[in-house]
Design a protein around this motif. Structure first.
Motif, PDB file in Angstrom:
ATOM      1  N   GLY A  18     -22.336  -1.176  10.178  1.00  0.00           N
ATOM      2  CA  GLY A  18     -21.480  -0.498   9.228  1.00  0.00           C
ATOM      3  C   GLY A  18     -20.674  -1.409   8.335  1.00  0.00           C
ATOM      4  O   GLY A  18     -20.954  -2.596   8.182  1.00  0.00           O
ATOM      5  N   VAL A  19     -19.608  -0.827   7.777  1.00  0.00           N
ATOM      6  CA  VAL A  19     -18.812  -1.497   6.758  1.00  0.00           C
ATOM      7  C   VAL A  19     -17.351  -1.109   6.922  1.00  0.00           C
ATOM      8  O   VAL A  19     -17.028  -0.027   7.424  1.00  0.00           O
ATOM      9  CB  VAL A  19     -19.318  -1.114   5.343  1.00  0.00           C
ATOM     10  N   ASN A  20     -16.465  -2.013   6.517  1.00  0.00           N
ATOM     11  CA  ASN A  20     -15.036  -1.747   6.523  1.00  0.00           C
ATOM     12  C   ASN A  20     -14.614  -1.019   5.251  1.00  0.00           C
ATOM     13  O   ASN A  20     -14.930  -1.460   4.141  1.00  0.00           O
ATOM     14  CB  ASN A  20     -14.253  -3.071   6.615  1.00  0.00           C
ATOM     15  N   TRP A  21     -13.877   0.074   5.436  1.00  0.00           N
ATOM     16  CA  TRP A  21     -13.312   0.824   4.305  1.00  0.00           C
ATOM     17  C   TRP A  21     -11.786   0.783   4.482  1.00  0.00           C
ATOM     18  O   TRP A  21     -11.228   1.504   5.297  1.00  0.00           O
ATOM     19  CB  TRP A  21     -13.816   2.259   4.324  1.00  0.00           C
ATOM     20  N   PRO A  22     -11.097  -0.076   3.728  1.00  0.00           N
ATOM     21  CA  PRO A  22      -9.662  -0.257   3.925  1.00  0.00           C
ATOM     22  C   PRO A  22      -8.835   0.966   3.506  1.00  0.00           C
ATOM     23  O   PRO A  22      -9.100   1.589   2.478  1.00  0.00           O
ATOM     24  CB  PRO A  22      -9.332  -1.454   3.020  1.00  0.00           C
ATOM     25  N   GLY A  23      -7.823   1.260   4.331  1.00  0.00           N
ATOM     26  CA  GLY A  23      -6.877   2.320   4.005  1.00  0.00           C
ATOM     27  C   GLY A  23      -5.484   1.984   4.498  1.00  0.00           C
ATOM     28  O   GLY A  23      -4.664   2.879   4.683  1.00  0.00           O
ATOM     29  N   ALA A  24      -5.225   0.695   4.727  1.00  0.00           N
ATOM     30  CA  ALA A  24      -3.967   0.280   5.344  1.00  0.00           C
ATOM     31  C   ALA A  24      -3.064  -0.513   4.409  1.00  0.00           C
ATOM     32  O   ALA A  24      -2.034  -1.036   4.850  1.00  0.00           O
ATOM     33  CB  ALA A  24      -4.256  -0.569   6.592  1.00  0.00           C
ATOM     34  N   ALA A  25      -3.418  -0.609   3.144  1.00  0.00           N
ATOM     35  CA  ALA A  25      -2.601  -1.384   2.209  1.00  0.00           C
ATOM     36  C   ALA A  25      -1.390  -0.570   1.748  1.00  0.00           C
ATOM     37  O   ALA A  25      -1.059   0.466   2.327  1.00  0.00           O
ATOM     38  CB  ALA A  25      -3.438  -1.850   1.026  1.00  0.00           C
ATOM     39  N   ASP A  26      -0.742  -0.980   0.693  1.00  0.00           N
ATOM     40  CA  ASP A  26       0.557  -0.435   0.289  1.00  0.00           C
ATOM     41  C   ASP A  26       0.560   1.079   0.115  1.00  0.00           C
ATOM     42  O   ASP A  26       1.520   1.751   0.491  1.00  0.00           O
ATOM     43  CB  ASP A  26       1.008  -1.101  -1.023  1.00  0.00           C
ATOM     44  N   VAL A  27      -0.501   1.632  -0.454  1.00  0.00           N
ATOM     45  CA  VAL A  27      -0.556   3.078  -0.689  1.00  0.00           C
ATOM     46  C   VAL A  27      -0.871   3.817   0.616  1.00  0.00           C
ATOM     47  O   VAL A  27      -0.494   4.970   0.791  1.00  0.00           O
ATOM     48  CB  VAL A  27      -1.603   3.432  -1.767  1.00  0.00           C
ATOM     49  N   MET A  28      -1.562   3.153   1.508  1.00  0.00           N
ATOM     50  CA  MET A  28      -1.962   3.722   2.799  1.00  0.00           C
ATOM     51  C   MET A  28      -2.891   4.923   2.618  1.00  0.00           C
ATOM     52  O   MET A  28      -2.781   5.940   3.304  1.00  0.00           O
ATOM     53  CB  MET A  28      -0.736   4.062   3.645  1.00  0.00           C
ATOM     54  N   ILE A  29      -3.821   4.757   1.675  1.00  0.00           N
ATOM     55  CA  ILE A  29      -4.857   5.744   1.377  1.00  0.00           C
ATOM     56  C   ILE A  29      -6.171   4.983   1.251  1.00  0.00           C
ATOM     57  O   ILE A  29      -6.195   3.879   0.682  1.00  0.00           O
ATOM     58  CB  ILE A  29      -4.553   6.483   0.060  1.00  0.00           C
ATOM     59  N   PRO A  30      -7.277   5.507   1.780  1.00  0.00           N
ATOM     60  CA  PRO A  30      -8.565   4.820   1.619  1.00  0.00           C
ATOM     61  C   PRO A  30      -8.821   4.439   0.161  1.00  0.00           C
ATOM     62  O   PRO A  30      -8.618   5.253  -0.751  1.00  0.00           O
ATOM     63  CB  PRO A  30      -9.572   5.852   2.132  1.00  0.00           C
ATOM     64  N   GLU A  31      -9.258   3.203  -0.032  1.00  0.00           N
ATOM     65  CA  GLU A  31      -9.387   2.639  -1.379  1.00  0.00           C
ATOM     66  C   GLU A  31     -10.526   3.284  -2.182  1.00  0.00           C
ATOM     67  O   GLU A  31     -11.469   3.839  -1.619  1.00  0.00           O
ATOM     68  CB  GLU A  31      -9.638   1.136  -1.284  1.00  0.00           C
ATOM     69  N   GLY A  32     -10.416   3.150  -3.509  1.00  0.00           N
ATOM     70  CA  GLY A  32     -11.520   3.465  -4.405  1.00  0.00           C
ATOM     71  C   GLY A  32     -11.553   4.861  -4.984  1.00  0.00           C
ATOM     72  O   GLY A  32     -12.397   5.152  -5.837  1.00  0.00           O
ATOM     73  N   LEU A  33     -10.645   5.741  -4.569  1.00  0.00           N
ATOM     74  CA  LEU A  33     -10.749   7.143  -4.974  1.00  0.00           C
ATOM     75  C   LEU A  33     -10.334   7.364  -6.423  1.00  0.00           C
ATOM     76  O   LEU A  33     -10.600   8.429  -6.979  1.00  0.00           O
ATOM     77  CB  LEU A  33      -9.906   8.022  -4.046  1.00  0.00           C
ATOM     78  N   GLN A  34      -9.709   6.369  -7.043  1.00  0.00           N
ATOM     79  CA  GLN A  34      -9.403   6.501  -8.467  1.00  0.00           C
ATOM     80  C   GLN A  34     -10.642   6.265  -9.325  1.00  0.00           C
ATOM     81  O   GLN A  34     -10.653   6.571 -10.521  1.00  0.00           O
ATOM     82  CB  GLN A  34      -8.273   5.551  -8.876  1.00  0.00           C
TER      83      GLN A  34
END
Length: 416
Positions: A44-60
């Motif tokens: 698999g792959v890492n999908w980060p969601g722990a940074a400043d916004v605390m939301i899984p990345e890329g949804l914009q």
């Protein structure tokens, strides 16, 4: 029938009908096995969601469905989805999670609303009432689906398992020895909040049929500041980690629990042989009533390696020896992080080539770092370009066809 009752019945029935295939999993010797007794390899792959916004990345840039479809296209079977304890502190201490809109406003300031609007445009199921995690009074309406739940649900829809990883306490980019998240009692690493956070998250995410495992903490490391008064050693590791293992197993006895090591999770050396952890304490897998739920995880970023044999020896002695039947604690071991720059020829270098060879040979699982082509914000820079990301900046295509072809070879070899 009242609309509320009807929707509750539909959700309950759907949950029963769509229970994810062959779960829960367990550890059997060196293997992870599913409910049918078949071996399962994490690919698999890492999908980060722990940074400043605390939301899984890329949804914009893309919809959740589009992002998951790219993972599926690689024939991967799992995501390592990261989260921060700070998100759970919001839920527990403030009477409920903040909305996604407010999360973007807090992290991105004046640009937060514009990015939030892009997220909603790509993911029209979200709106100003959507939160990151905690269900509100209108939880039964699909348009109020929570972000982490939505990611898990889409993964289940496309046949992808979820591994939850507590990456940080304070939502931020990880990792350094001086970031206040490095060790128990560090500036932001409140161990009591960590424990209660895992108790909450274990129960909350148990409703996800495709949740198969959790990682208790990412990359323990020696702090360079004076935030922690606890000694940086294996005895402290054992005394702090095992109570949380107990908490998670009690809250959700179905999930596998991954144990990470010291020095940025590059070593678990005393664990395979049940070596002395200090004070006469030893890790004895057989002493745990949930021994069949324990898995080891390691990271490796030896990007400048010049010898595959040296890498192989280091990884084996660092913890992969637990795969061997001669080990006192024979256990599954998963390489939950490794990665490299996608913009150069790193994919053909010693490091990447070596891991493509030895990890499938050992029949060990893995999750590559990282899916993200960009971050909402990283270390103060908004819309940060991630050159290590498998996807491009807009998350619309692979960053490097050559690097992806190499990764496909690793996927195929691991799934044989």
């Amino acid at each position: 029938m009242h609309l509320f009752s009807l929707l509750v019945c539909l959700v309950s029935s759907t949950s029963l009908i769509t229970a994810f295939p062959n779960a829960p999993f367990k550890a059997s010797g060196r293997w992870v096995v599913d409910s049918t007794g078949s071996n399962f390899t994490y690919v698999g792959v890492n999908w980060p969601g722990a940074a400043d916004v605390m939301i899984p990345e890329g949804l914009q840039y893309q919809s959740i469905a589009s992002i998951v479809s790219k993972i599926k296209n690689l024939k991967m079977n799992v995501i390592r989805l990261t989260f921060a304890i700070e998100m759970l502190d919001d839920v527990i201490d403030k009477g409920g999670d903040v909305t996604v809109q407010k999360a973007f406003q807090k992290a991105l300031g004046s640009k937060g609303d514009a990015v939030f609007s892009q997220v909603v445009k790509n993911n029209p199921g979200f709106n100003t009432s959507t939160t990151r995690l905690q269900a509100n009074l209108k939880w039964y309406l699909l348009k109020y689906f929570k972000v982490f739940d939505a990611v898990a649900a889409e993964c289940a829809k496309q046949g992808i398992y979820v591994h939850l990883d507590n990456h940080m306490s304070k939502g931020a980019w990880c990792c350094s020895s001086g970031d206040g998240n490095s060790w128990f009692g560090d500036q932001y690493f409140n161990t009591n909040n960590w424990k209660r956070g895992w108790q909450y998250m274990s129960k909350y995410a148990a409703k996800w049929p495709n949740l198969i495992s959790v990682g208790l903490r990412n990359e323990f490391r020696k702090p360079t500041n004076t935030g922690s008064s606890l000694a940086y050693n294996w005895q402290t590791w054992y005394n702090q980690v095992i109570p949380v293992v107990d908490i998670v197993n009690a809250a959700n006895p179905n999930v596998l629990i991954f144990l990470s090591g010291l020095d940025f999770d590059t070593t678990l050396s005393p664990i395979p042989g049940a070596g002395d952890l200090g004070g006469g304490k030893k890790f004895q897998k057989s002493s745990f009533k949930y021994a069949d739920k324990l898995v080891l995880e390691l990271h490796n970023y030896q990007n400048s390696a010049t010898s595959c044999d040296s890498m192989k020896s280091g990884l084996w002695n660092g913890g992969f020896k637990a795969l061997d039947a001669s080990s006192v604690n024979q256990m599954p071991v998963v390489l939950t992080e490794f990665g490299f720059n996608q913009l150069d020829k790193s994919y053909s270098g010693v490091y990447a080539s070596c891991l493509r060879k030895i990890i499938p040979e050992w029949k060990a699982g893995w999750t590559v770092w990282v899916l993200s082509g960009s971050y909402y914000i990283r270390s103060g820079t908004q819309d940060f370009e991630e050159s290590w990301g498998l996807l491009n900046h807009q998350w619309s295509d692979w960053r490097s066809a050559d690097a992806i072809n190499g990764l496909r070879q690793m996927v195929d070899a691991s799934l044989k």
